[in-house]
Design a protein around this motif. Structure first.
Motif, mmCIF file in Angstrom:
data_model
loop_
_atom_site.group_PDB
_atom_site.id
_atom_site.type_symbol
_atom_site.label_atom_id
_atom_site.label_comp_id
_atom_site.label_asym_id
_atom_site.label_seq_id
_atom_site.Cartn_x
_atom_site.Cartn_y
_atom_site.Cartn_z
ATOM 1 N N GLU A 134 0.412 -1.101 -0.082
ATOM 2 C CA GLU A 134 -0.085 0.391 0.065
ATOM 3 C C GLU A 134 1.132 1.697 0.219
ATOM 4 O O GLU A 134 0.335 1.982 -0.450
ATOM 5 N N GLU A 159 -11.991 6.042 -5.566
ATOM 6 C CA GLU A 159 -11.047 5.217 -4.473
ATOM 7 C C GLU A 159 -10.938 4.403 -5.651
ATOM 8 O O GLU A 159 -9.706 3.570 -5.584
ATOM 9 N N SER A 160 -11.896 3.826 -6.750
ATOM 10 C CA SER A 160 -11.147 2.693 -7.533
ATOM 11 C C SER A 160 -10.634 3.160 -8.761
ATOM 12 O O SER A 160 -10.055 2.907 -8.790
ATOM 13 N N ARG A 203 -7.466 3.494 -7.077
ATOM 14 C CA ARG A 203 -6.475 2.367 -7.292
ATOM 15 C C ARG A 203 -5.631 1.385 -8.897
ATOM 16 O O ARG A 203 -4.484 1.299 -8.666
ATOM 17 N N THR A 204 -6.882 2.126 -9.862
ATOM 18 C CA THR A 204 -6.527 1.863 -11.014
ATOM 19 C C THR A 204 -5.124 2.538 -11.337
ATOM 20 O O THR A 204 -4.600 2.192 -12.076
ATOM 21 N N THR A 244 -2.938 3.935 -9.780
ATOM 22 C CA THR A 244 -1.737 3.683 -8.577
ATOM 23 C C THR A 244 -0.793 2.738 -9.859
ATOM 24 O O THR A 244 0.276 2.063 -9.863
ATOM 25 N N LEU A 280 -2.013 -5.417 -4.411
ATOM 26 C CA LEU A 280 -2.690 -4.704 -4.586
ATOM 27 C C LEU A 280 -3.952 -4.726 -5.667
ATOM 28 O O LEU A 280 -5.147 -4.763 -5.538
ATOM 29 N N ALA A 340 -9.851 -1.337 -2.120
ATOM 30 C CA ALA A 340 -9.040 -0.107 -2.157
ATOM 31 C C ALA A 340 -8.632 -0.050 -0.133
ATOM 32 O O ALA A 340 -9.574 -0.225 0.276
#
Length: 570
Positions: free
Chosen positions: A353, A506-507, A510-511, A513, A537, A542
């Motif tokens: 993370e 948040e979704s 994450r994508t 990232t 991850l 998330a």
């Protein structure tokens, strides 16, 4: 019989650091990759100096936190003075930070001549190591840089000499000449609703005078303050606000018109003075008038949100470093902690993370450098990347520090450990400079008004186009899903958009990232850790607390019942 306290009998590792950069070989590989090996060699001394400062700050910060600032309202003659008294260790922290160029390097002509295109990456990268110990002072550092940035970017005019003098003081490395900065933004009645501000600005000849109360003023004793005030006859809301520069020392006696009513008794970042202020005919210099004041303040606000995100990543890093060092030296159940499967799995998730949010936050820093150097696509990306980076990192920092404390156990719950202070300090990071809700709505506004999502999707696609030898199909499918969900979201009623926007942010965060991890994995020295983080991850939810998840719109009918049942209704 005398029992000898051997290390085996004590079984509590003593954790000390001389230089936090030396503890971070993976971080060094990122700096070499992003800055270029040759440039990093030139800048490493600056990184190392602030990393040493970060290590030296550990004990100083602990004392400055426990013996925080006090307000002396009157002098020995009974005259009102409103002087903030800091512990000597806080002043030593200032010397270790400002004195080693944590702000000044970004305004140094020789540095800019060689490194302007990586100005922010070098500044934030080195400052990241100082913030691992002292998040409190990192706020005034942020404010000082922020005031400098706003003044530096104003068009040339009659006030240019004043701005240049102010910037020179803001960039000073000796404390006697240093002017620290601040942003007095919020007021009691509005908080984040800045459009409700009522502090007034009136013109008196060639001067402007400010009157009224500011509610949450961090670095309250600052010398150079940017403040919002309502222009005479101005429009309601943020459009009627002007932006003003208040100098405590100029004109003479101006400091006496800035009344510090009290200092806030905060949960964390207690080393730094935050107070409530009243302007009483305070002389101010107009920086930007009606329709422009809040826009110019947003320049500083965006920079401070990025500082906030870097502080979040720094707090996470220090907590993980403490836990990992402890796990390597603590024995339990016949093994070292870092040999126990569940402990290892939990810590691997936390490290993944951190690595993910580290790449996202510093990609945003790099986008700021590109934007400042004329890249319009980067400017557009920043409008969504900054609120995203700040929102995700702030929530994740609190979670990660708490998990690291638990990984160590009871010894991390004791105030001799840095973990309790880190947890208190990090708790402000989802709140400062806009809560997660405010940031989510800001990102939604950027999508609807400026199409910033297109720049974000383009950056993800660019990252994936650079990936060789790794299967990007699952991540491309995830991106397509994010795009489709956004299209559906924007067709929904406004209330449903607001309820569901955070889940989408948040979704897609994450994508983004995951794409950055794959992109950086193309660099040989980063490949293994980036791929390992990507693998963990991709299957993790998330990494923020699960609020507004499920089907928020479909559950709207339960809100009133639950919210009203939880309190006594007057």
């Amino acid at each position: 019989m005398k029992i000898v306290a051997t290390p085996e009998l004590i079984n509590i590792p003593e954790i000390r650091f001389a230089n936090l950069l030396d503890e971070d070989p993976l971080g060094e590989e990122f700096w070499k990759h992003w800055l270029g090996a040759m440039r990093y060699r030139k800048l490493r001394r600056h990184f190392s100096a602030l990393s040493e400062s970060g290590a030296l700050a550990t004990e100083l910060s602990a004392r400055a936190d426990k013996q925080g600032p006090t307000l002396a309202t009157h002098d020995a003659r009974g005259m009102r003075r409103d002087r903030v008294v800091q512990h000597p260790d806080y002043h030593e922290l200032e010397r270790l930070a400002y004195g080693r160029g944590i702000v000044g390097i970004k305004y140094d002509a020789a540095f800019l001549a060689q490194h302007r295109e990586v100005r922010h990456l070098a500044g934030f990268g080195a400052g990241y190591y100082f913030a691992q110990s002292e998040i409190g002072l990192y706020c005034p550092i942020c404010m000082t840089d922020g005031v400098g940035r706003v003044l530096e970017r104003r068009p040339a005019g009659t006030q240019t000499p004043l701005y240049e003098t102010t910037i020179a003081h803001l960039a000073a490395s000796d404390l006697e000449n240093l002017w620290q900065g601040a942003m007095f933004l919020t007021e009691r009645q509005g908080g984040s609703d800045v459009g409700a501000n009522t502090v007034t600005a009136t013109r008196q000849g060639r001067r402007w005078l400010l009157n009224g109360d500011k509610w949450f003023c961090s670095n309250v004793a600052a010398d150079a303050i940017l403040a919002l005030a309502r222009m005479p006859g101005g429009a309601p809301g943020t459009k009627g606000l002007g932006l003003f520069l208040v100098l405590r020392q100029e004109p003479a006696g101006n400091s006496g018109t800035i009344r510090i009513q009290r200092l806030k008794d905060k949960l964390g970042v207690r080393s730094m003075a935050t107070g409530e202020v009243t302007f009483e005919n305070t002389v101010a210099h107009l920086v930007a008038g009606e329709n422009e004041g809040f826009k110019q303040m947003a320049e500083m606000l965006n920079l401070s949100r990025l500082y906030n995100a870097v502080a979040s990543v720094a707090g996470m890093r220090r907590a993980l470093l403490e836990a990992l060092k402890y796990g390597a030296g603590r024995n339990a159940f016949g093994h070292r902690l870092d040999e126990l499967p569940l402990w290892r799995a939990a810590m691997a998730d936390l490290v993944a993370e951190h690595l993910g949010i580290f790449t996202l936050v510093f990609e945003t820093v790099r986008a700021l450098d590109r934007s400042d150097n004329g890249d319009d696509q980067a400017r557009k990306l920043l409008r969504i990347a900054i609120p995203m980076a700040k929102a995700l990192s702030g929530k994740l920092a609190v979670f990660a520090v708490s998990e690291a404390m638990e990984a160590i156990g009871g010894n991390a719950y004791i105030e001799e450990s840095i973990l309790p202070r880190l947890l208190r300090d990090c708790q402000v990071l989802p709140i400062w400079e806009g809560t997660t809700h405010i940031l989510t709505l800001d990102a939604l506004r950027a999508i609807q008004k400026e199409g910033s999502h297109e720049a974000l999707f383009a950056r993800v696609r660019l990252a994936l186009s650079r990936v060789r030898a790794f299967d990007t199909g699952p991540l491309r499918a995830r991106l397509d899903d994010d795009i489709g969900r956004l299209e559906m979201l924007l067709k929904r009623p406004v209330e449903s958009q607001q309820r569901e926007a955070r889940q989408w942010l948040e979704s897609v965060g994450r994508t983004f990232t995951l794409a950055l991890l794959l992109e950086n994995a193309m660099h040989r020295s980063l490949q293994r850790p980036c791929l390992a983080a990507y693998k963990r991850l991709f299957v993790r939810p998330a990494g923020v607390m699960p609020v507004c998840h499920g089907d928020p719109a479909g559950l709207a009918d339960t809100e009133t019942v639950l919210l009203r049942s939880a309190i006594r209704n007057e």
